[in-house]
Design a protein around this motif. Structure first.
Motif, PDB file in Angstrom:
ATOM      1  N   HIS A 120       0.815  -1.072  -0.135  1.00  0.00           N
ATOM      2  CA  HIS A 120       0.361   0.165  -0.003  1.00  0.00           C
ATOM      3  C   HIS A 120       0.780   0.842   0.289  1.00  0.00           C
ATOM      4  N   ASP A 158      -3.478  -1.348   8.206  1.00  0.00           N
ATOM      5  CA  ASP A 158      -1.931  -1.536   8.866  1.00  0.00           C
ATOM      6  C   ASP A 158      -1.448  -0.779   9.060  1.00  0.00           C
ATOM      7  N   VAL A 159      -0.839  -1.272  10.389  1.00  0.00           N
ATOM      8  CA  VAL A 159      -0.160  -0.091  11.503  1.00  0.00           C
ATOM      9  C   VAL A 159       0.088   1.455  10.449  1.00  0.00           C
ATOM     10  N   HIS A 160       0.599   1.175   9.315  1.00  0.00           N
ATOM     11  CA  HIS A 160       1.790   2.186   9.077  1.00  0.00           C
ATOM     12  C   HIS A 160      -0.090   3.034   8.217  1.00  0.00           C
ATOM     13  N   ASP A 235       0.802  -5.519  11.706  1.00  0.00           N
ATOM     14  CA  ASP A 235       2.253  -4.907  12.310  1.00  0.00           C
ATOM     15  C   ASP A 235       1.422  -3.801  13.511  1.00  0.00           C
ATOM     16  N   GLY A 276       2.253  -5.472   5.720  1.00  0.00           N
ATOM     17  CA  GLY A 276       2.936  -5.725   7.062  1.00  0.00           C
ATOM     18  C   GLY A 276       3.059  -6.694   8.157  1.00  0.00           C
ATOM     19  N   TYR A 278       6.210  -7.339  11.053  1.00  0.00           N
ATOM     20  CA  TYR A 278       6.798  -7.312  11.904  1.00  0.00           C
ATOM     21  C   TYR A 278       7.882  -7.689  13.553  1.00  0.00           C
TER      22      TYR A 278
HETATM   23 ZN   LIG Z   1       2.862  -1.748   7.720  1.00  0.00          ZN
END
Ligand SMILES: [Zn+2]
Length: 303
Positions: A120, A158-160, A235, A276, A278
């Motif tokens: 993304h 996603d956390v981002h 994430d 993601g 991690y």
């Molecule tokens: Zn992410």
């Protein structure tokens, strides 16, 4: 047998070695789904790489050419944050083909999972944040061009922030974008999605799920997509090395269920992509992604 298909290709692995991005996770998810008896070999479909014509519906000819020829400049490589390799290019073309196939199968079965993709952060004319091409945008544009859907929604957990998604569809009224993410994190700046939920550092399960449900219900009240692409990042997990939220593995599974429940209630098919993840222990990332499949089976599959 699962009541839906999972899209997987051994070529999904980006072969990044010791990189913070565990690109072997796709293979590990596939193996674990089989090992734990959640899926059988017949539940998987193998995608073709996306056609260049499909990729060019989203990306500029220059970016596609430079990627394929391995002609990225040093600033372009630094922005991408992964090294160029033939395998990497093949993997992202496969991821895009996988998301096209997941979209098609979701329309047939109500749900489908691509085990790669959710890239993304890719923009039309450059890649960044481990994302060379935007598989989800490629899939949406393919499905629209072939008349399979008119409108789509991207629900990005996603956390981002989904900056590439927001930029690609900024002036496209046929695609509604929702991103729920940690505010104090990459990327900066964050081009506006239709709905952006900017979370404070350390947000935990209950606050996260309450605001996601509120805003998702709002989005689905005003926009009626033929398909939801669910970018199901692992994430937001409390043990994530690149994230600063505090969700538990159980909270993340409740998140998946929440998205599926609201889509299912309205009869909207869902295609998911992992994005993601991690976690300090890669097993946790794999578990979180597997739980998305299990949640889909519980809600959409009627099991
Ligand atoms: Zn992410």
């Amino acid at each position: 047998m699962l009541p839906f298909k999972i899209i997987y290709h051994p070529g999904y692995d980006l072969h990044l070695g010791a990189h913070v991005f565990p690109s072997q996770k796709y293979r590990l998810i596939h193996e674990a789904l089989l090992r734990e008896g959640i899926a059988q070999p017949d539940d998987f479909l193998t995608p073709q790489p996306a056609a260049d014509a499909d990729v060019l519906r989203v990306h500029t000819p220059n970016w596609v050419r430079d990627l394929k020829m391995g002609q990225l400049s040093m600033p372009e490589l630094m922005r991408l944050e992964i090294p160029w390799s033939r395998e990497m290019v093949e993997a992202v073309w496969l991821a895009a083909g996988g998301s096209i196939l997941a979209g098609q199968r979701a329309l047939a079965d109500g749900y489908a999972a691509n085990l790669a993709g959710g890239l993304h952060h890719a923009f039309p004319e450059h890649g960044e944040g481990f994302c060379a091409i935007h598989d989800v945008a490629v899939a949406i544009r393919h499905l629209q061009a072939t008349g399979s859907i008119r409108a789509a929604m991207v629900v990005d957990t996603d956390v981002h922030h989904g900056n590439g998604t927001a930029a690609i569809f900024a002036r496209d009224a046929s695609v509604f974008t929702l991103s729920i993410h940690q505010e104090n994190n990459y990327p900066v700046p964050k081009p506006p999605s239709n709905i952006d939920i900017n979370l404070a550092d350390g947000t935990g399960d209950e606050d996260y799920l309450a605001i996601l449900e509120k805003r998702l219900v709002e989005a689905l009240g005003e926009f009626h997509p033929g398909l939801i692409f669910y970018v199901a990042g692992a994430d937001p997990y409390c043990e994530d090395q690149l994230g600063g939220l505090s969700l538990t593995i159980e909270g993340l599974k409740r998140r998946d269920r929440l998205v599926f429940e609201h889509a299912h209630r309205l009869g909207i098919p869902v295609a998911s992509a992992p994005a993601g993840g991690y976690a300090r222990r890669v097993e946790d990332t794999v578990r979180i992604h597997m739980n998305t499949i299990i949640a889909a089976r519980e809600i959409i599959g009627g099991g």
